[in-house]
Scaffold this active site. Structure first.
Site, short mmCIF file in Angstrom:
data_model
loop_
_atom_site.label_atom_id
_atom_site.label_comp_id
_atom_site.label_asym_id
_atom_site.label_seq_id
_atom_site.Cartn_x
_atom_site.Cartn_y
_atom_site.Cartn_z
N GLU A 128 7.23 -6.83 58.95
CA GLU A 128 8.04 -7.09 57.74
C GLU A 128 7.55 -6.23 56.56
O GLU A 128 8.34 -5.74 55.75
CB GLU A 128 7.95 -8.59 57.41
CG GLU A 128 8.47 -9.01 56.05
CD GLU A 128 9.98 -9.18 56.01
OE1 GLU A 128 10.66 -8.17 56.27
OE2 GLU A 128 10.45 -10.27 55.70
N THR A 181 14.90 -4.37 48.78
CA THR A 181 13.92 -5.41 48.43
C THR A 181 12.85 -4.84 47.50
O THR A 181 12.49 -5.48 46.50
CB THR A 181 13.26 -5.98 49.70
OG1 THR A 181 14.27 -6.60 50.49
CG2 THR A 181 12.19 -7.01 49.37
N1 HSE Z 1 10.78 -13.40 48.88
C1 HSE Z 1 11.26 -12.07 49.12
C2 HSE Z 1 11.86 -11.54 47.84
C3 HSE Z 1 12.31 -12.13 50.19
O1 HSE Z 1 12.64 -12.25 47.23
O2 HSE Z 1 11.54 -10.42 47.44
C4 HSE Z 1 12.91 -10.79 50.50
O3 HSE Z 1 12.22 -10.15 51.52
#
Ligand code: HSE
Length: 308
Positions: A128, A181
């Site tokens: 990830e 992201t």
């Molecule tokens: N918690 C993470 C974010 C989830 O909001 O950046 C996305 O990978």
């Protein structure tokens, strides 16, 4: 058993007030993967369908998590991985997490389960991380454990399973725009005003309590995000309009799924989830932005083997 086919589910991370720690698992969308034990040592990605992703093991999310596990093994065999990608990369519903957990779950099953679910999540974190440029497990944990999960700590990794109320359904719209992201993280403030932090942890605590007690009114009262959503919602066209319509249609709450651009709602019952679907579609269908929309019960099982 030398080969298995698995369903690796999509997930919703953050769930409004639980940034980077809370997530839940979906059952109507996910990747399929085939994991095969081979005489050739190492990890080899032999097929990818659906989206254009790298075959090089070290560059592929599923490959990197598989390697993280493989390095701990002293074995004379290897594994082949086939990926049938259905969760669009960059959609905000845990596409990279689905790939990252699929390989390690499959390998573990073929070896007779030497690792527990938390250990599988540890390996998957490595995969990830190459997609989102940081280590977090809020999509990985629900994909592996199913239901709602709370990542209490990353180092050491500690995951709590949170009960899912029986009548809870998610409706999720995915506008076909790109939100990376890494970029959605870069725009977040480094510091948070104390009053906002107080509101956020009050909401988060009450959401966890509401999930334990199947208190739908309290779920509705808790699904607020005063810290992250104000920044990230600016990256998603018509977010406020979709949220307003979803809430008017009776949704318990609406927020950004993971880092977006998908927008999730939680709803009591399938009828409510379908009504909310219509309300959310009403906004995007009047724009030139293409979208997908799904309704899903919370998937309590998580990743699973598909029968041949
Ligand atoms: N918690 C993470 C974010 C989830 O909001 O950046 C996305 O990978």
């Amino acid at each position: 058993m030398n080969e298995i086919r698995i369903f690796s589910p999509a997930t919703v991370a953050n769930v409004s007030c639980g940034f980077d720690v809370l997530g839940f698992c979906l059952n109507t969308v996910g990747d399929e993967m085939v994991i095969r034990k081979t005489n050739k040592k190492g990890i080899h990605i032999t097929k990818i369908e659906g989206f254009d992703l790298p075959y090089e093991t070290e560059l592929n999310v599923a490959g990197v998590s598989a390697l993280a596990m493989y390095k701990t093994l002293e074995v004379e065999f290897g594994f082949e991985i086939e990926i049938y990608k259905k969760v669009k990369p960059g959609s905000g519903i845990g596409s990279s997490a689905a790939s990252a957990v699929g390989s390690v779950f499959g390998m573990n099953e073929l070896m007779g389960r030497p690792f527990n679910k938390t250990q599988l999540t540890e390996f998957a974190i490595k995969g990830e991380a190459i997609a989102s440029k940081c280590e977090h497990a809020d999509n990985l944990a629900p994909a592996i454990f199913g239901g709602f999960t709370l990542v209490k700590s990353i180092a050491p990794l500690e995951i709590l399973e949170i009960p899912s109320p029986e009548d809870l359904y998610a409706t999720i719209i995915h506008p076909q725009i790109e939100v990376k992201t890494s970029e959605a993280r870069a725009i977040l403030p480094k510091e948070v005003p104390l009053n906002d932090a107080i509101m956020q942890w009050a909401n988060f605590g009450s959401l966890i309590h509401a999930l334990h007690t199947s208190n739908y009114d309290l779920i509705k009262n808790s699904l607020h995000d005063v810290i992250v959503e104000p920044y990230r919602s600016q990256l998603i066209p018509y977010f406020n309009e979709v949220k307003n319509e979803a809430l008017i249609a009776g949704s318990l709450g609406c927020g950004i799924s993971g880092s977006g651009p998908s927008i999730f709602t939680l709803n009591k019952g399938i009828e409510m989830a379908k009504n909310v679907k219509v309300a959310m579609e009403n906004i995007y269908s009047k724009t030139n932005i293409k979208y997908d929309i799904i309704v899903s019960k919370i998937n309590k099982e998580g990743i699973k083997i598909l029968k041949p």
